[in-house]
Design a protein around this motif. Structure first.
Motif, PDB file in Angstrom:
ATOM      1  N   LEU B  44      28.264  50.583  44.877  1.00 42.69           N
ATOM      2  CA  LEU B  44      27.240  51.300  45.350  1.00 42.69           C
ATOM      3  C   LEU B  44      26.289  51.888  43.608  1.00 42.69           C
ATOM      4  CD1 LEU B  44      29.371  54.089  47.754  1.00 42.69           C
ATOM      5  CD2 LEU B  44      28.371  51.538  48.234  1.00 42.69           C
ATOM      6  N   CYS B  45      25.361  51.721  44.709  1.00 48.84           N
ATOM      7  CA  CYS B  45      24.076  51.990  44.199  1.00 48.84           C
ATOM      8  C   CYS B  45      23.959  53.534  43.578  1.00 48.84           C
ATOM      9  CB  CYS B  45      22.351  51.582  45.240  1.00 48.84           C
ATOM     10  SG  CYS B  45      21.306  51.578  44.301  1.00 48.84           S
ATOM     11  N   THR B  46      23.280  53.955  42.491  1.00 50.85           N
ATOM     12  CA  THR B  46      23.531  55.125  42.500  1.00 50.85           C
ATOM     13  C   THR B  46      22.652  56.551  42.888  1.00 50.85           C
ATOM     14  OG1 THR B  46      22.162  54.961  40.230  1.00 50.85           O
ATOM     15  CG2 THR B  46      24.544  54.884  40.314  1.00 50.85           C
ATOM     16  N   HIS B  47      21.382  55.096  43.889  1.00 55.81           N
ATOM     17  CA  HIS B  47      20.322  56.041  44.619  1.00 55.81           C
ATOM     18  C   HIS B  47      20.433  56.664  45.650  1.00 55.81           C
ATOM     19  CE1 HIS B  47      16.502  55.658  46.990  1.00 55.81           C
ATOM     20  NE2 HIS B  47      16.763  56.835  46.460  1.00 55.81           N
ATOM     21  N   GLU B  48      21.205  55.659  46.960  1.00 56.04           N
ATOM     22  CA  GLU B  48      21.570  56.284  48.126  1.00 56.04           C
ATOM     23  C   GLU B  48      22.713  55.711  48.589  1.00 56.04           C
ATOM     24  OE1 GLU B  48      18.429  56.250  50.636  1.00 56.04           O
ATOM     25  OE2 GLU B  48      17.447  57.793  50.045  1.00 56.04           O
ATOM     26  N   GLN B  49      23.766  55.396  47.597  1.00 49.86           N
ATOM     27  CA  GLN B  49      25.218  54.923  47.667  1.00 49.86           C
ATOM     28  C   GLN B  49      25.258  53.565  48.804  1.00 49.86           C
ATOM     29  OE1 GLN B  49      27.591  56.686  45.912  1.00 49.86           O
ATOM     30  NE2 GLN B  49      25.125  57.185  45.219  1.00 49.86           N
ATOM     31  N   VAL B  50      24.052  52.594  48.508  1.00 49.56           N
ATOM     32  CA  VAL B  50      24.492  51.268  49.680  1.00 49.56           C
ATOM     33  C   VAL B  50      24.711  50.451  48.721  1.00 49.56           C
ATOM     34  CG1 VAL B  50      22.642  49.417  50.631  1.00 49.56           C
ATOM     35  CG2 VAL B  50      22.490  51.458  50.714  1.00 49.56           C
ATOM     36  N   HIS B  51      26.008  49.673  49.537  1.00 48.18           N
ATOM     37  CA  HIS B  51      26.513  48.735  48.832  1.00 48.18           C
ATOM     38  C   HIS B  51      25.123  47.503  48.012  1.00 48.18           C
ATOM     39  CE1 HIS B  51      29.729  46.571  46.849  1.00 48.18           C
ATOM     40  NE2 HIS B  51      30.600  47.508  47.343  1.00 48.18           N
ATOM     41  N   GLU B  63      20.074  43.985  41.350  1.00 48.53           N
ATOM     42  CA  GLU B  63      19.069  44.373  42.462  1.00 48.53           C
ATOM     43  C   GLU B  63      19.197  44.853  43.995  1.00 48.53           C
ATOM     44  OE1 GLU B  63      14.217  43.029  42.792  1.00 48.53           O
ATOM     45  OE2 GLU B  63      14.736  43.698  44.772  1.00 48.53           O
ATOM     46  N   CYS B  64      19.132  46.554  43.924  1.00 49.01           N
ATOM     47  CA  CYS B  64      19.539  46.960  45.217  1.00 49.01           C
ATOM     48  C   CYS B  64      18.508  46.277  46.383  1.00 49.01           C
ATOM     49  CB  CYS B  64      20.058  48.501  44.822  1.00 49.01           C
ATOM     50  SG  CYS B  64      19.912  48.918  46.541  1.00 49.01           S
ATOM     51  N   PRO B  65      19.844  46.389  47.117  1.00 56.06           N
ATOM     52  CA  PRO B  65      18.581  45.538  48.587  1.00 56.06           C
ATOM     53  C   PRO B  65      18.335  46.206  48.997  1.00 56.06           C
ATOM     54  CG  PRO B  65      21.236  45.816  49.019  1.00 56.06           C
ATOM     55  CD  PRO B  65      20.875  46.096  47.654  1.00 56.06           C
ATOM     56  N   LYS B  66      18.403  48.093  49.051  1.00 55.50           N
ATOM     57  CA  LYS B  66      18.101  49.058  49.616  1.00 55.50           C
ATOM     58  C   LYS B  66      16.349  49.457  49.784  1.00 55.50           C
ATOM     59  CE  LYS B  66      18.036  51.538  53.661  1.00 55.50           C
ATOM     60  NZ  LYS B  66      18.018  51.078  54.670  1.00 55.50           N
ATOM     61  N   HIS B  67      16.172  49.825  48.093  1.00 52.95           N
ATOM     62  CA  HIS B  67      14.879  49.818  47.960  1.00 52.95           C
ATOM     63  C   HIS B  67      14.426  49.598  46.040  1.00 52.95           C
ATOM     64  CE1 HIS B  67      16.981  53.853  49.624  1.00 52.95           C
ATOM     65  NE2 HIS B  67      15.334  53.391  50.551  1.00 52.95           N
ATOM     66  N   ASN B  68      15.574  47.820  46.095  1.00 53.78           N
ATOM     67  CA  ASN B  68      14.920  48.042  44.934  1.00 53.78           C
ATOM     68  C   ASN B  68      15.044  47.495  43.594  1.00 53.78           C
ATOM     69  OD1 ASN B  68      12.806  46.765  47.513  1.00 53.78           O
ATOM     70  ND2 ASN B  68      12.750  44.971  46.640  1.00 53.78           N
ATOM     71  N   ALA B  69      15.723  49.114  43.493  1.00 54.44           N
ATOM     72  CA  ALA B  69      15.974  49.790  41.972  1.00 54.44           C
ATOM     73  C   ALA B  69      17.196  48.592  41.419  1.00 54.44           C
ATOM     74  CB  ALA B  69      17.257  50.731  42.586  1.00 54.44           C
ATOM     75  N   THR B  70      17.198  48.831  40.177  1.00 55.05           N
ATOM     76  CA  THR B  70      17.174  47.476  39.054  1.00 55.05           C
ATOM     77  C   THR B  70      18.585  48.171  38.121  1.00 55.05           C
ATOM     78  OG1 THR B  70      15.499  46.266  39.778  1.00 55.05           O
ATOM     79  CG2 THR B  70      16.649  45.227  37.784  1.00 55.05           C
TER      80      THR B  70
HETATM   81  S1  FES Z   1      20.149  52.557  47.820  1.00 59.88           S
HETATM   82 FE1  FES Z   1      19.929  51.320  45.750  1.00 59.88          FE
HETATM   83  S2  FES Z   1      18.196  51.112  45.672  1.00 59.88           S
HETATM   84 FE2  FES Z   1      17.315  53.302  46.585  1.00 59.88          FE
END
Ligand code: FES
Lengths: 353, 103
Positions: B44-51, B63-70
């Protein structure tokens, strides 16, 4: 009960309590292999477009300066203004996602320039835009709702000349430059990012101060025609296209097919807008770069509502809907999904007002 | 004590890609790099826990699929906002055609 769009108000709390905040959104099924191909990054399309954009800006401003103060310079300023006050909006947007270029420093460099032109603090707005994607048109959660209910038509109309947005942008810039972050911004910008907000604001104040000093020294507004004022006189195109993204459609639903709008547009507007007319597609798959959105659209349109055929046709549904929302704020345009589409949550799709 | 867990076959992951791996009540992401090495991070991404499973792998970044954090998936380092916290990483070894993760 009237909607409260504040990030700190009762609707914000309700969205969290009812599970609308940070929820699971609908996605059309696309096999991983195809999606990977669509997400692939490239430098070439954005380098071409950026050379075109800055080349045109230098040329147009150059002619505008050469013809100044004759009225013959006006059309060149108007064209320059659209590139500064509107094309930079879509560059700001695409680069905030990091999808414009494959090379990160190119994204970041264009992002900084575009943020300056649009008077959007690059740190603050990266966070606000992340929230817009997490909670798209969720009342009290999405800080980027343009057409609220009832719609503030005066504000929207004033923004065709950038008046409200730039006023707020410059106000925020001065606040941030004084070392403060607005409480609403503080609700979505992490603590450790706040010094960056302030640093950028101070650099901008220095640039504006130098521009104003040059204008005073030369006794001419010409420097401000190049920097600052085009945010006003060139804003109309990004508002014209941007209003169509979500206006009049459902709020508080977890399906971008119901709250976002795809509109077919002419090639010039698509260059200025960097293909954000494929707005349902962008929200559903923000990893797909702007230059692949037409392909994504072709791939998933069987699962989406019919796109609007033109800006004109889109406004012919949006304008009456906004007027109606002035009297009945619960009214919205209900999107019909095609027979081939997968339904999502019945409670969203079945509601008719 | 940490155990080596058999997570998947080497061929289950395409080159420069990732898959999701669930174990117990935890979820992970296993990566295959362009030079054919394997890595594992929290899923899970550390931003908003999206897989991260639907994200994009480019070189050594996910790169996270939700908000493109890398993130650098070798070290877990957060490289791009809106992620500020690093991802946790786990040791990986390949035995024959199996990928093992130490959890
Ligand atoms: S949840 Fe991954 S960038 Fe926001």
């Amino acid at each position: 009960m009237a909607r409260d769009y504040s990030m700190l108000g009762p609707d914000a709390r309700r969205a969290v309590e009812t599970g609308l905040a940070a929820a699971e959104w609908y996605h059309t099924d696309v096999p991983r292999k195809e999606m990977k191909a669509l997400m692939q990054r490239a430098d070439q399309p954005a380098i071409r477009d950026t050379i075109l954009l800055f080349g045109a800006m230098i040329l147009l401003a150059g002619i505008g300066i050469a013809l100044w103060p004759s009225w013959w310079s006006a059309p060149f300023w108007l064209a320059y203004g659209v590139l500064y006050g509107s094309a930079m909006d879509s560059r700001w947007h695409e680069c905030s996602h990091g999808t414009a270029f494959k090379t990160r420093w190119m994204n970041d460099a264009l992002y900084q320039v575009a943020s300056f032109c649009m008077v959007r603090n690059p740190v603050t707005w990266r966070w606000s835009h992340a929230r817009h994607h997490t909670d798209t048109i969720i009342v009290g959660r999405d800080p980027e709702i343009v057409a609220m209910r009832p719609p503030a038509l005066r504000r929207i109309l004033l923004n065709f000349l950038g008046i409200v947005d730039s006023w707020n942008g410059w106000g925020r810039m001065l606040l941030n430059a004084s070392g403060k972050v607005h409480p609403e911004e503080a609700s979505y910008i992490p603590e450790q990012e706040r010094p960056k907000v302030i640093r950028v604001a101070r650099i901008w104040v220095a640039i504006y101060a130098a521009t104003i000093a040059l204008a005073l020294a030369t006794g001419s507004i010409l420097p401000l025609m190049v920097i600052g004022l085009p945010r006003l006189y060139g804003a109309w195109h990004h508002v014209l296209t941007g209003v169509l993204q979500h206006a009049g459609l459902a709020d508080n639903v977890l399906d971008h097919r119901l709250n976002s709008r795809t509109v077919y547009m002419n090639p010039v507007s698509r260059f200025i807008y960097w293909n954000m007319n494929y707005h349902v597609e962008h929200h559903m798959f923000p990893m797909v770069p702007y230059h692949r959105l037409p392909d994504l659209h072709a791939r998933i349109k069987h699962d989406l509502p019919a796109p609007n055929a033109s800006m004109w046709q889109a406004y012919s549904e949006v304008w009456p809907a906004l007027k109606r929302q002035l009297r009945y704020e619960d009214y919205f345009l209900k999107r019909e999904l095609p027979g081939s589409a997968r339904p999502y949550r019945d409670d969203f799709h079945a509601v008719a007002v | 004590m940490a155990d080596w867990i058999d997570a998947c076959a080497t061929d289950d992951i395409e080159e420069e890609d990732l898959i999701r791996f669930d174990h117990g009540d935890r979820t992970f992401a296993i990566y295959r790099s362009p030079s054919d090495e394997y890595f594992c991070t929290d899923g899970l991404c550390t931003h908003e826990q999206v897989h991260l499973e639907d994200g994009l792998v480019q070189d050594y970044e996910i790169e996270c699929p939700k908000h493109n954090a890398t993130f650098d998936y070798r070290t877990g380092e957060a490289l791009r906002a809106p992620a500020c916290e690093n991802l946790r990483t786990y040791p990986v070894k390949v035995q024959g055609d199996r990928v093992l993760v130490e959890l």
